[in-house]
Design a protein around this motif. Structure first.
Motif, short mmCIF file in Angstrom:
data_model
loop_
_atom_site.label_atom_id
_atom_site.label_comp_id
_atom_site.label_asym_id
_atom_site.label_seq_id
_atom_site.Cartn_x
_atom_site.Cartn_y
_atom_site.Cartn_z
N ILE A 48 0.83 -1.43 -0.07
CA ILE A 48 0.14 -0.02 0.00
C ILE A 48 0.87 1.54 0.36
O ILE A 48 0.62 2.35 -0.49
N ASP A 49 1.93 1.71 0.13
CA ASP A 49 3.04 2.20 -0.09
C ASP A 49 3.56 2.51 -1.12
O ASP A 49 5.14 2.86 -0.82
N LEU A 50 3.57 1.87 -1.50
CA LEU A 50 4.44 1.43 -3.13
C LEU A 50 6.02 0.82 -3.30
O LEU A 50 6.99 0.34 -3.86
N LEU A 51 6.08 -0.01 -1.92
CA LEU A 51 7.59 0.05 -1.40
C LEU A 51 7.32 -1.59 -1.62
O LEU A 51 6.86 -2.37 -1.39
N ASP A 52 7.61 -2.30 -3.13
CA ASP A 52 7.22 -3.25 -3.35
C ASP A 52 8.65 -4.26 -3.06
O ASP A 52 9.55 -4.07 -2.40
N HIS A 53 8.50 -5.78 -3.33
CA HIS A 53 9.16 -6.13 -3.34
C HIS A 53 9.45 -7.54 -3.47
O HIS A 53 8.06 -8.29 -3.96
N VAL A 54 10.20 -7.91 -4.40
CA VAL A 54 10.73 -9.41 -5.21
C VAL A 54 11.32 -10.15 -4.60
O VAL A 54 12.47 -9.99 -4.08
N ILE A 55 10.62 -11.29 -5.43
CA ILE A 55 11.69 -12.60 -4.72
C ILE A 55 12.04 -13.80 -5.50
O ILE A 55 10.33 -13.36 -6.66
N PHE A 56 12.31 -14.86 -5.76
CA PHE A 56 12.11 -15.41 -6.30
C PHE A 56 11.32 -17.34 -5.92
O PHE A 56 11.96 -17.33 -5.23
N VAL A 57 10.83 -18.00 -7.12
CA VAL A 57 10.15 -19.00 -5.85
C VAL A 57 9.93 -20.10 -7.28
O VAL A 57 10.35 -20.26 -8.38
#
Length: 217
Positions: A78-87
């Motif tokens: 919601i604060d636009l501080l996104d996160h990306v992970i390998f799955v």
């Protein structure tokens, strides 16, 4: 083509656990002096540091060579501080390889029945002063076609743009749960001035944390 040094590194890191440990030992890329980066696998090897998306790309390149599809999971906050992970999918379920400045946003063991269950394991640790997961998406990086996100020597901003534009699945959440964890997080930060990790539930499903994180209470 990977260089001889890169090929040796890829051969050595032949499992998600080994990749996670390698990333844990790298400094986090804080993008000093306001110079944003989005480095490929080659860029991470060259510079010796990685932020979350760079770590996900690194893991995707290495583990693709060992038979894993290059899948990443993107979180919207919601604060636009996104996160990306390998799955990836293991014999017992879905797991992840990840790097973050937040202790609770690193990797997960491959024990989750679905990508959604894996994504939800990040819900509580994602809550800080402003953050909250509102959606997630699993994306196969091969949709980028001939774009060189693997070995480019320049920033690969097209990856970020693609993930931002990709449709994310909405996650409904309890406002009471959000408030409870936000209050707890704020109290811990005021008392200790660093980010918590020991009070989150089901840490048995987390992978090993970086040494500097484990040293803190």
């Amino acid at each position: 083509m990977p260089t001889r040094t890169e090929r040796r590194l890829i051969a050595r890191l032949d499992s998600p656990r080994k990749v996670q440990r390698f990333l844990n030992d790298l400094p986090y890329n804080t993008e000093p002096h306001g110079r944003a980066t989005l480095r490929s696998f080659r860029g991470v090897v060259t510079h010796g540091c990685a932020h979350c998306l760079e770590a996900a790309l690194f893991a995707a390149v290495v583990l693709e060579r060992h038979g894993y599809p290059p899948l990443v999971l993107s979180f919207e906050s919601i604060d636009l501080l996104d996160h990306v992970i390998f799955v990836y999918r293991g014999p017992r379920g879905w797991g992840s390889v990840a790097r973050s400045r937040d202790p609770g946003l690193h990797g997960r063991k491959p024990v989750f029945a679905t990508p959604r269950a894996l994504a939800l394991s990040y819900f509580d640790p994602y809550i800080d002063f402003t953050g909250l997961i509102k959606g997630y998406a699993v994306v196969d990086l091969r949709v980028l076609g001939d774009y060189d996100w693997r070995l480019s020597e320049t920033n690969v901003w097209k990856v970020e743009r693609m993930l931002l534009e990709w449709p994310h699945r909405r996650i409904a959440w309890s406002r009471a749960r959000e408030r409870r964890w936000r209050v707890r997080y704020r109290a811990f930060r005021e008392a200790h001035d660093y980010k918590p990790w020991k009070f989150y539930p089901r840490r048995d499903r987390w992978t090993e944390l970086p040494p500097h994180v484990r040293a803190r209470g």
